[in-house]
Design a protein around this motif. Sequence first.
Motif, PDB file in Angstrom:
ATOM      1  N   GLN A  50       0.867  -1.179   0.000  1.00 41.00           N
ATOM      2  CA  GLN A  50       0.000   0.000   0.000  1.00 41.00           C
ATOM      3  C   GLN A  50       0.906   1.232   0.000  1.00 41.00           C
ATOM      4  OE1 GLN A  50      -1.791   0.835   3.752  1.00 41.00           O
ATOM      5  NE2 GLN A  50      -2.597   2.787   2.995  1.00 41.00           N
ATOM      6  N   VAL A  51       0.639   2.181  -0.898  1.00 40.46           N
ATOM      7  CA  VAL A  51       1.494   3.356  -0.988  1.00 40.46           C
ATOM      8  C   VAL A  51       0.891   4.503  -0.177  1.00 40.46           C
ATOM      9  CG1 VAL A  51       2.543   5.062  -2.529  1.00 40.46           C
ATOM     10  CG2 VAL A  51       2.344   2.662  -3.251  1.00 40.46           C
ATOM     11  N   ILE A  52       1.686   5.059   0.722  1.00 42.28           N
ATOM     12  CA  ILE A  52       1.260   6.236   1.496  1.00 42.28           C
ATOM     13  C   ILE A  52       2.048   7.431   0.992  1.00 42.28           C
ATOM     14  CG2 ILE A  52       1.192   7.317   3.773  1.00 42.28           C
ATOM     15  CD1 ILE A  52       0.964   4.543   5.003  1.00 42.28           C
ATOM     16  N   ASP A  53       1.352   8.391   0.453  1.00 42.18           N
ATOM     17  CA  ASP A  53       2.035   9.604   0.001  1.00 42.18           C
ATOM     18  C   ASP A  53       2.210  10.526   1.204  1.00 42.18           C
ATOM     19  OD1 ASP A  53       3.059  11.850  -1.151  1.00 42.18           O
ATOM     20  OD2 ASP A  53       1.511  12.017  -2.712  1.00 42.18           O
ATOM     21  N   ALA A  54       3.455  10.690   1.618  1.00 40.31           N
ATOM     22  CA  ALA A  54       3.756  11.494   2.811  1.00 40.31           C
ATOM     23  C   ALA A  54       4.290  12.871   2.424  1.00 40.31           C
ATOM     24  CB  ALA A  54       4.743  10.763   3.702  1.00 40.31           C
ATOM     25  N   GLU A  55       3.798  13.384   1.328  1.00 41.31           N
ATOM     26  CA  GLU A  55       4.182  14.733   0.876  1.00 41.31           C
ATOM     27  C   GLU A  55       4.014  15.731   2.026  1.00 41.31           C
ATOM     28  OE1 GLU A  55       4.865  15.807  -2.604  1.00 41.31           O
ATOM     29  OE2 GLU A  55       5.515  17.568  -1.468  1.00 41.31           O
ATOM     30  N   GLY A  56       5.077  16.429   2.353  1.00 38.71           N
ATOM     31  CA  GLY A  56       4.998  17.434   3.425  1.00 38.71           C
ATOM     32  C   GLY A  56       5.074  16.852   4.827  1.00 38.71           C
ATOM     33  N   ARG A  57       5.144  15.556   4.911  1.00 32.82           N
ATOM     34  CA  ARG A  57       5.187  14.932   6.238  1.00 32.82           C
ATOM     35  C   ARG A  57       6.574  14.349   6.512  1.00 32.82           C
ATOM     36  NH1 ARG A  57       0.112  11.176   7.038  1.00 32.82           N
ATOM     37  NH2 ARG A  57       0.544  10.423   4.930  1.00 32.82           N
ATOM     38  N   TRP A  58       6.825  14.113   7.780  1.00 37.15           N
ATOM     39  CA  TRP A  58       8.129  13.615   8.198  1.00 37.15           C
ATOM     40  C   TRP A  58       7.965  12.217   8.786  1.00 37.15           C
ATOM     41  CZ3 TRP A  58      12.489  17.298   9.831  1.00 37.15           C
ATOM     42  CH2 TRP A  58      12.386  18.526   9.158  1.00 37.15           C
ATOM     43  N   VAL A  59       8.993  11.413   8.605  1.00 42.85           N
ATOM     44  CA  VAL A  59       8.970  10.036   9.114  1.00 42.85           C
ATOM     45  C   VAL A  59      10.205   9.814   9.980  1.00 42.85           C
ATOM     46  CG1 VAL A  59       9.070   7.598   8.470  1.00 42.85           C
ATOM     47  CG2 VAL A  59       7.648   9.179   7.146  1.00 42.85           C
ATOM     48  N   THR A  60       9.965   9.242  11.148  1.00 38.85           N
ATOM     49  CA  THR A  60      11.068   8.961  12.071  1.00 38.85           C
ATOM     50  C   THR A  60      10.953   7.524  12.570  1.00 38.85           C
ATOM     51  OG1 THR A  60       9.877   9.534  14.099  1.00 38.85           O
ATOM     52  CG2 THR A  60      10.947  11.361  12.922  1.00 38.85           C
ATOM     53  N   PRO A  61      12.027   7.021  13.174  1.00 39.42           N
ATOM     54  CA  PRO A  61      11.874   5.757  13.899  1.00 39.42           C
ATOM     55  C   PRO A  61      10.840   5.952  15.015  1.00 39.42           C
ATOM     56  CG  PRO A  61      14.199   6.391  13.726  1.00 39.42           C
ATOM     57  CD  PRO A  61      13.392   7.572  13.281  1.00 39.42           C
ATOM     58  N   GLY A  62      10.226   4.890  15.449  1.00 47.30           N
ATOM     59  CA  GLY A  62       9.363   4.974  16.621  1.00 47.30           C
ATOM     60  C   GLY A  62      10.156   5.523  17.787  1.00 47.30           C
ATOM     61  N   LEU A  63       9.503   6.380  18.592  1.00 41.27           N
ATOM     62  CA  LEU A  63      10.211   6.983  19.715  1.00 41.27           C
ATOM     63  C   LEU A  63      10.356   5.960  20.846  1.00 41.27           C
ATOM     64  CD1 LEU A  63       8.615  10.560  19.853  1.00 41.27           C
ATOM     65  CD2 LEU A  63      10.308   9.612  18.261  1.00 41.27           C
ATOM     66  N   ILE A  64      11.427   6.130  21.612  1.00 42.27           N
ATOM     67  CA  ILE A  64      11.740   5.178  22.685  1.00 42.27           C
ATOM     68  C   ILE A  64      11.991   5.963  23.960  1.00 42.27           C
ATOM     69  CG2 ILE A  64      13.372   3.405  23.456  1.00 42.27           C
ATOM     70  CD1 ILE A  64      13.925   2.840  20.454  1.00 42.27           C
ATOM     71  N   ASP A  65      11.315   5.560  25.015  1.00 39.44           N
ATOM     72  CA  ASP A  65      11.520   6.217  26.315  1.00 39.44           C
ATOM     73  C   ASP A  65      12.251   5.255  27.244  1.00 39.44           C
ATOM     74  OD1 ASP A  65      11.491   7.797  28.537  1.00 39.44           O
ATOM     75  OD2 ASP A  65       9.315   8.026  28.642  1.00 39.44           O
ATOM     76  N   VAL A  66      13.424   5.644  27.667  1.00 37.30           N
ATOM     77  CA  VAL A  66      14.243   4.775  28.524  1.00 37.30           C
ATOM     78  C   VAL A  66      13.780   4.829  29.973  1.00 37.30           C
ATOM     79  CG1 VAL A  66      15.994   6.528  29.028  1.00 37.30           C
ATOM     80  CG2 VAL A  66      16.637   4.125  29.047  1.00 37.30           C
ATOM     81  N   HIS A  67      12.904   5.766  30.300  1.00 41.33           N
ATOM     82  CA  HIS A  67      12.516   5.919  31.710  1.00 41.33           C
ATOM     83  C   HIS A  67      11.028   6.201  31.844  1.00 41.33           C
ATOM     84  CE1 HIS A  67      13.928   6.960  35.952  1.00 41.33           C
ATOM     85  NE2 HIS A  67      12.616   7.080  35.986  1.00 41.33           N
ATOM     86  N   SER A  68      10.286   5.147  32.036  1.00 39.12           N
ATOM     87  CA  SER A  68       8.839   5.304  32.199  1.00 39.12           C
ATOM     88  C   SER A  68       8.361   4.462  33.379  1.00 39.12           C
ATOM     89  CB  SER A  68       8.127   4.857  30.921  1.00 39.12           C
ATOM     90  OG  SER A  68       6.731   4.832  31.134  1.00 39.12           O
ATOM     91  N   HIS A  69       7.276   4.926  33.983  1.00 34.87           N
ATOM     92  CA  HIS A  69       6.623   4.147  35.042  1.00 34.87           C
ATOM     93  C   HIS A  69       5.188   3.796  34.650  1.00 34.87           C
ATOM     94  CE1 HIS A  69      10.088   4.808  37.550  1.00 34.87           C
ATOM     95  NE2 HIS A  69       9.948   6.116  37.497  1.00 34.87           N
ATOM     96  N   LEU A  70       4.909   3.844  33.361  1.00 33.20           N
ATOM     97  CA  LEU A  70       3.567   3.432  32.938  1.00 33.20           C
ATOM     98  C   LEU A  70       3.331   2.002  33.423  1.00 33.20           C
ATOM     99  CD1 LEU A  70       3.259   4.789  29.275  1.00 33.20           C
ATOM    100  CD2 LEU A  70       2.334   5.769  31.378  1.00 33.20           C
ATOM    101  N   GLY A  71       2.128   1.762  33.864  1.00 27.46           N
ATOM    102  CA  GLY A  71       1.775   0.423  34.323  1.00 27.46           C
ATOM    103  C   GLY A  71       2.150   0.152  35.762  1.00 27.46           C
ATOM    104  N   VAL A  72       3.269   0.714  36.236  1.00 26.92           N
ATOM    105  CA  VAL A  72       3.650   0.482  37.639  1.00 26.92           C
ATOM    106  C   VAL A  72       3.199   1.644  38.538  1.00 26.92           C
ATOM    107  CG1 VAL A  72       5.571  -1.007  37.024  1.00 26.92           C
ATOM    108  CG2 VAL A  72       6.017   1.402  37.482  1.00 26.92           C
ATOM    109  N   TYR A  73       3.018   2.804  37.923  1.00 26.61           N
ATOM    110  CA  TYR A  73       2.299   3.910  38.564  1.00 26.61           C
ATOM    111  C   TYR A  73       1.209   4.335  37.581  1.00 26.61           C
ATOM    112  CZ  TYR A  73       5.685   4.451  42.374  1.00 26.61           C
ATOM    113  OH  TYR A  73       6.458   4.240  43.488  1.00 26.61           O
TER     114      TYR A  73
END
Lengths: 416, 463
Positions: B81-104
């Motif tokens: 499937q072709v996605i035309d990303a004209e004017g848009r930016w693409v990055t790797p998925g962001l990664i958070d090394v320090h999160s407490h989601l789920g534990v707080y």
Amino acid sequence: MNRDQMTVLVLALATSLTVNAETLFINDATVHTMSSQSVLQNGDILVREGRIRAVGIDLSAPSDARVIEAEGRPVTPGFFAGINQIGLVEISAVESSVDGGLAIEGLRPEFDVTLAFNPNSSVIPVTRVEGFSWSMLQAYRSGSIVGGQGQAVSLDGGYGSFLGDKVLFIDVGADASDLSAGSRAGQWMQLEQAMAEAASEVQWAPEPLLTVAGRQVLRNYKSGGIVVFNADRASDILQVIAFSKHHGLRAVISGATEAWMVADQLAEAGVAVLIDPLVNLPGSFDELGARLDNAALLNEAGVTFAFTGAETHQARKLRQLAGNAVSNGLPYEAGLAALTTSPAVIFSLGDDHGSIEENSVADLVIWSGDPLEVTSVADQVIIGGKMDSMVSRQTLLRDRYLPESTELPRAYIKPQ
Amino acid sequence: MTFRNFFLSLALIGLTSSFTVNAQPFPSTYSPLPSEPVLIVNATLLTGTGERIENGSLLISDGRIQQVASGNETIRAGDAQVIDAEGRWVTPGLIDVHSHLGVYASPGIKAHSDGNEATAPVTAQVWAEHSIWPQDPGFNRARAGGVTAMQILPGSANLIGGRGVTLKNVPSISYQAMKFPSAPHGLKMACGENPKRVYGERKQTPSTRMGNVAGYRAQWIEAQKYIQDWDEYEAKKDSKKNDKNGSENKTPTRDLRLETLAAVLKGEVLVHMHCYRADEMMTILDMADEFGYTVSAFHHGVEAYKVADELAENNVCGALWADWWGFKAEAYDGIQENIALVDRPEGSCAIVHSDSEEGIQRLNQEAAKAMTRGRRAGMDIQPEHAIRWITANPAKSMGILDQTGTLEAGKMADVVIWNGNPFSVYAKADQVFVDGALLFDRNDPERQPVSDFELGQQLGAAQ
């Protein structure tokens, strides 16, 4: 002292006087006047004796004016830093440097945090250089649901730079249930009794909630004083509206996570809110309705609102909050208004603050770009008509560590 | 010895003994969600390798990045499937090394307070994953902000708080089905005020910073002994006959705390250490030398800019906030140029982390602020570089850079399409892919998951 030395002294005195009463002319700015003049492209602003004297296009600079070339950059009124404890807290976890809350039990509306205000706090320049010229000092609820009194304050570094009238802070909802014996209904019970005591001339017996001083203070608010209620849940917000109407209080609601659910009632009652537009998670069961377009929905409903929420040291983050509100459906100028005119109107300071109009106080910011954008910074702050040094403890630390290598230890680098 | 070999050796021990040690308890059951091949064209690609490609194309299939191409190259779409990303930016998925989601988790009620086992200053035996509530609505919010992976850590009440776990940010009933395949565990450690406050107030050790350091060192000494005991046991167990004393070669007692610490000393578990002050970071680096392990990242590091060169020389990442300061004494010297200054030396590894359920939704904005402050201070920092602070560098510190964190052929297709330049307050993640599967689409309600907790709330008000 010889004649030359005398001349130098006189000149120096004259120079310093000139600095204090400097006439400033901002040339060629994009002026967000936040008034009926709206946005002026190629706008000019004349500042003299601490006030704005003229705003318009193609004004001419007086010969004695220091001309600041804005080169098209945006200029806004100095921003409102929110409800916080700037000047009441140096380091949050250092108890001896914290004065924002009274830990004794009992309702003490007479507690007045302005008496603890310290204009020499490092937090003030840190906040000011980011484009913030005033904030609302909060009496933080600590020993009871009544926090006490605070007041708006200019961040100009003056010892007595308070603005407007005192404001009373009250906390209701789950957040304060530990202070009301476990039920939020008990909060309204306490507040009703407090109002009854305030209305009474006789000594309350046998166990009054209020002191004599407290009764006097509360009585003052019954004639239209501003009371900031912290409340998030929609049903609590409606209780605030009803209670305030009944007792003649001018309610403002902070927190107000679920305000969008009762936006029409807020608009009808003319009750303003201060919200954190980043709140989109149910931090508690009072905030199940948290959503990013709270501001946009309140705006559509005609509710007056301002932004708050970033904690004291991070008050400067407020413009990022506003940018996110705009990113989530709030019209741009409404986003700016929530940092300028709206808080000024909410706290009855609209004549002097929050807009760039003739005779308003000259709190101005020249921005490197869009003031709500995270890649912009405040290039120059003018507060009370004075050019700010744009120096804070943080800029000095930066300048000490910016050189890649130094001969002597960095303790010898003392940037100005 | 690699991470796997260590457990394999434990497993072998199990085979020859009267008990069995599970080589990998609580294993990942993650498998990528269904995906279709996608070809993104006309995009501005920030690859995470330091490159910016205008009019770039990116081919994703079978959960992997197949090809990255610049404007003058073409990729055959095939069945994609072709996605035309004209004017848009693409990055790797962001990664958070320090999160407490789920534990707080949200809501932040006592019942959800599962992040600090603050009952002893060392709890290396606890694993954050055993506290994770996958229904925390924060996971979905973070994904809408482009976050595809994160490390969930215990809190900082303890000197040694326990193991952290790296997750793929996918909606799930169990944390095992989020667990990033073959990612090493982290070990949360903490310097400074928090441990000495928590235990000092109880009149226990540590009550001082020197008490903190003595506390860590005693643990490493025990861990060394533990390794030695197991090594000796292993060496002897096949040669019982030669035991001169005739004494039985007893299996050492398994100890979860020491097992974790031993794994650190063997390089199999990565140390993530909460440390604000520059002087304390230097102490910790010396301690790591003393016991022969490395610190993967200092977290929070409000004063990291004062020792930026030393961090780079020691190959330690600085996982930092853009602008937090002043909430405690050890955070008093915070400056907004911290990340840029830590990034400045050659070989540095600056990371923007969140430690916040709000911040994790806007890592791109936090990075934008840090980039801006660096530029204002005269450093030339471009988006293609700054994106590494929230992609490749955290991946490196978590030991998953070989699998994700950049847009390179062969890596997991963890990808975000932004509505424009992500270094903006107005930027929004349009589409978020995890292993090639479209898990969030800003314009498609069917790709906007809702946690069980939020389902059906406030129906009363709506009726």
